[in-house]
Design a protein around this motif. Structure first.
Motif, PDB file in Angstrom:
ATOM      1  N   ARG A 139       0.995  -0.950  -0.166  1.00 35.73           N
ATOM      2  CA  ARG A 139      -0.210   0.289  -0.389  1.00 35.73           C
ATOM      3  C   ARG A 139       1.272   1.160  -0.423  1.00 35.73           C
ATOM      4  NH1 ARG A 139      -2.778  -2.946   4.045  1.00 35.73           N
ATOM      5  NH2 ARG A 139      -5.466  -2.949   3.016  1.00 35.73           N
ATOM      6  N   HIS A 140       0.580   1.970  -1.265  1.00 33.38           N
ATOM      7  CA  HIS A 140       1.351   3.286  -0.879  1.00 33.38           C
ATOM      8  C   HIS A 140       1.573   4.266  -0.139  1.00 33.38           C
ATOM      9  CE1 HIS A 140       2.862   7.365  -2.782  1.00 33.38           C
ATOM     10  NE2 HIS A 140       3.374   6.967  -2.975  1.00 33.38           N
ATOM     11  N   PRO A 141       2.262   4.641   1.140  1.00 33.37           N
ATOM     12  CA  PRO A 141       1.819   5.422   2.529  1.00 33.37           C
ATOM     13  C   PRO A 141       0.655   6.872   2.110  1.00 33.37           C
ATOM     14  CG  PRO A 141       3.693   6.004   1.018  1.00 33.37           C
ATOM     15  CD  PRO A 141       3.820   4.827   0.592  1.00 33.37           C
ATOM     16  N   GLN A 142       0.493   7.154   0.910  1.00 39.64           N
ATOM     17  CA  GLN A 142      -0.397   8.866   0.677  1.00 39.64           C
ATOM     18  C   GLN A 142      -1.838   7.882   0.152  1.00 39.64           C
ATOM     19  OE1 GLN A 142      -0.309  11.513   1.959  1.00 39.64           O
ATOM     20  NE2 GLN A 142       2.256  10.275   3.033  1.00 39.64           N
ATOM     21  N   GLY A 143      -1.695   6.259  -0.402  1.00 42.48           N
ATOM     22  CA  GLY A 143      -2.744   5.882  -0.786  1.00 42.48           C
ATOM     23  C   GLY A 143      -2.769   5.828  -2.475  1.00 42.48           C
ATOM     24  N   LYS A 144      -1.328   6.330  -3.080  1.00 47.51           N
ATOM     25  CA  LYS A 144      -1.924   6.555  -4.517  1.00 47.51           C
ATOM     26  C   LYS A 144      -1.155   4.848  -5.182  1.00 47.51           C
ATOM     27  CE  LYS A 144      -1.364  10.538  -6.210  1.00 47.51           C
ATOM     28  NZ  LYS A 144      -2.953  11.385  -6.804  1.00 47.51           N
ATOM     29  N   ALA A 145      -1.182   4.230  -4.869  1.00 43.56           N
ATOM     30  CA  ALA A 145      -1.177   2.830  -5.243  1.00 43.56           C
ATOM     31  C   ALA A 145      -0.898   1.340  -4.194  1.00 43.56           C
ATOM     32  CB  ALA A 145       0.631   2.766  -5.634  1.00 43.56           C
ATOM     33  N   LEU A 146      -1.597   0.606  -4.881  1.00 36.69           N
ATOM     34  CA  LEU A 146      -2.272  -1.026  -4.369  1.00 36.69           C
ATOM     35  C   LEU A 146      -1.883  -1.542  -5.130  1.00 36.69           C
ATOM     36  CD1 LEU A 146      -4.283  -2.441  -1.976  1.00 36.69           C
ATOM     37  CD2 LEU A 146      -5.923  -1.968  -3.712  1.00 36.69           C
ATOM     38  N   ALA A 147      -0.638  -2.934  -4.017  1.00 35.06           N
ATOM     39  CA  ALA A 147      -0.720  -4.380  -5.070  1.00 35.06           C
ATOM     40  C   ALA A 147      -1.053  -5.296  -4.222  1.00 35.06           C
ATOM     41  CB  ALA A 147       0.679  -4.516  -5.108  1.00 35.06           C
ATOM     42  N   VAL A 148      -1.762  -5.963  -5.003  1.00 30.01           N
ATOM     43  CA  VAL A 148      -2.285  -7.606  -4.499  1.00 30.01           C
ATOM     44  C   VAL A 148      -2.627  -8.300  -4.728  1.00 30.01           C
ATOM     45  CG1 VAL A 148      -4.960  -8.059  -4.084  1.00 30.01           C
ATOM     46  CG2 VAL A 148      -4.974  -6.055  -4.305  1.00 30.01           C
ATOM     47  N   HIS A 149      -2.347 -10.020  -4.316  1.00 29.86           N
ATOM     48  CA  HIS A 149      -2.251 -10.928  -4.602  1.00 29.86           C
ATOM     49  C   HIS A 149      -3.280 -11.418  -4.813  1.00 29.86           C
ATOM     50  CE1 HIS A 149       2.259 -11.816  -3.700  1.00 29.86           C
ATOM     51  NE2 HIS A 149       2.539 -10.897  -4.983  1.00 29.86           N
ATOM     52  N   LEU A 150      -3.596 -11.769  -5.500  1.00 30.92           N
ATOM     53  CA  LEU A 150      -5.078 -13.610  -6.024  1.00 30.92           C
ATOM     54  C   LEU A 150      -4.849 -14.200  -7.208  1.00 30.92           C
ATOM     55  CD1 LEU A 150      -8.134 -11.300  -7.522  1.00 30.92           C
ATOM     56  CD2 LEU A 150      -5.575 -10.593  -7.919  1.00 30.92           C
ATOM     57  N   THR A 151      -6.199 -15.214  -7.090  1.00 31.47           N
ATOM     58  CA  THR A 151      -5.961 -16.253  -8.456  1.00 31.47           C
ATOM     59  C   THR A 151      -6.801 -15.709  -8.779  1.00 31.47           C
ATOM     60  OG1 THR A 151      -4.589 -17.456  -7.167  1.00 31.47           O
ATOM     61  CG2 THR A 151      -5.870 -18.668  -9.060  1.00 31.47           C
ATOM     62  N   TRP A 152      -7.383 -15.447 -10.228  1.00 33.78           N
ATOM     63  CA  TRP A 152      -8.364 -15.137 -11.199  1.00 33.78           C
ATOM     64  C   TRP A 152      -8.491 -15.988 -12.438  1.00 33.78           C
ATOM     65  CZ3 TRP A 152      -7.558 -12.803 -16.160  1.00 33.78           C
ATOM     66  CH2 TRP A 152      -8.869 -12.170 -16.376  1.00 33.78           C
ATOM     67  N   GLN A 153      -9.454 -17.023 -12.601  1.00 35.43           N
ATOM     68  CA  GLN A 153      -9.440 -18.150 -14.272  1.00 35.43           C
ATOM     69  C   GLN A 153      -8.300 -18.530 -14.014  1.00 35.43           C
ATOM     70  OE1 GLN A 153     -11.633 -18.524 -15.863  1.00 35.43           O
ATOM     71  NE2 GLN A 153     -12.815 -15.871 -16.661  1.00 35.43           N
ATOM     72  N   GLN A 154      -7.630 -18.804 -12.485  1.00 38.55           N
ATOM     73  CA  GLN A 154      -6.965 -20.228 -12.319  1.00 38.55           C
ATOM     74  C   GLN A 154      -5.358 -19.180 -12.535  1.00 38.55           C
ATOM     75  OE1 GLN A 154      -8.529 -23.546 -14.025  1.00 38.55           O
ATOM     76  NE2 GLN A 154      -9.456 -23.960 -13.020  1.00 38.55           N
ATOM     77  N   ARG A 155      -5.018 -17.890 -12.956  1.00 42.62           N
ATOM     78  CA  ARG A 155      -3.617 -17.439 -13.094  1.00 42.62           C
ATOM     79  C   ARG A 155      -3.396 -17.178 -11.477  1.00 42.62           C
ATOM     80  NH1 ARG A 155      -3.403 -15.753 -18.977  1.00 42.62           N
ATOM     81  NH2 ARG A 155      -4.704 -17.404 -19.621  1.00 42.62           N
TER      82      ARG A 155
END
Length: 233
Positions: A106-122
């Protein structure tokens, strides 16, 4: 032509992204997700939510309680204005939750976000970014995001074993979706209407390309429409 027994294809799903210019008002939030997002997209990244942390928590609880999905988000600190800030990723309920789904940055000023997930078996890294407006700030921002992600993937304590790399390289098994508002363009002829109507920012363009190379991404629109004439950034 579809076969008589239809098998799910990637084309049967959609990923979206938008600048929402504020979603604190419940009516705006419900109109956006209920009328525009949930019917068509299983993943949707958005910026400029202008949420404070308590608002993001409230909307996440609401959408979970409805059984429609879940939210991940980045918000500015309580003592910083939320105007022009805030990122989020909406994941619809038909995308299964896996044990490894989580926010990795999470960017400290709320300007970016990165998430790990599984989507369509990817196995996915979904990155949402909202760039500042000056070229110097954009260059610093691109460099900051790469450094932050390198720290994520070079720390064996914070990632799954298959994601770890001593240099912080993103593993080839993890596909990257980068949804961004760059606030700058590369080609003043193709990316501006009218052409040449913006100031060139070669330093920011070079920094963006460097981050894109690290992520292993490309401009999806330019990939399929090399000479298209629409705003892409």
């Amino acid at each position: 032509v579809r076969t008589p027994v239809h098998q799910a294809c990637l084309g049967d799903d959609a990923v979206g992204y938008g600048n929402v210019h504020g979603l604190s008002e419940p009516e705006a939030w419900h109109t956006y997700i209920d009328d525009h997002i949930l019917p068509t997209e299983s993943l949707h990244g958005f910026i400029e939510t202008m949420w404070k942390e308590n608002e993001a928590v409230r909307f996440d609880a609401e959408i979970r309680n409805r059984g429609d999905g879940r939210l991940h988000w980045a918000c500015p600190p309580a003592n910083v204005s939320s105007i022009g800030r805030g990122c989020a990723l909406l994941i619809r309920s038909d995308v299964p939750v896996t044990p490894h789904e989580r926010v990795v940055y999470r960017h400290p000023q709320g300007k970016a976000l990165a998430v790990h997930l599984t989507w369509q078996q990817r196995t996915i890294l979904f990155l949402v970014t909202h760039l500042p407006h000056s070229e110097d700030a954009q260059i610093a921002f691109y460099e900051e995001i790469e450094q932050a992600l390198r720290e994520v993937y070079s720390d064996w304590r914070t990632v799954e074993p298959d994601d770890y790399h001593p240099s912080g390289r993103i593993p080839t098994r993890r596909e990257v979706i980068w949804a961004a508002d760059h606030n700058q363009v590369d080609d003043l002829r193709r990316d501006c209407l009218p052409a040449w109507s913006r100031k060139p920012t070669p330093g920011a363009s070079a920094a963006r390309r460097a981050l894109s190379q690290y992520l292993g991404t490309c401009d999806a629109y330019r990939h399929f429409h090399p000479d298209g004439r629409v705003f892409t950034r």
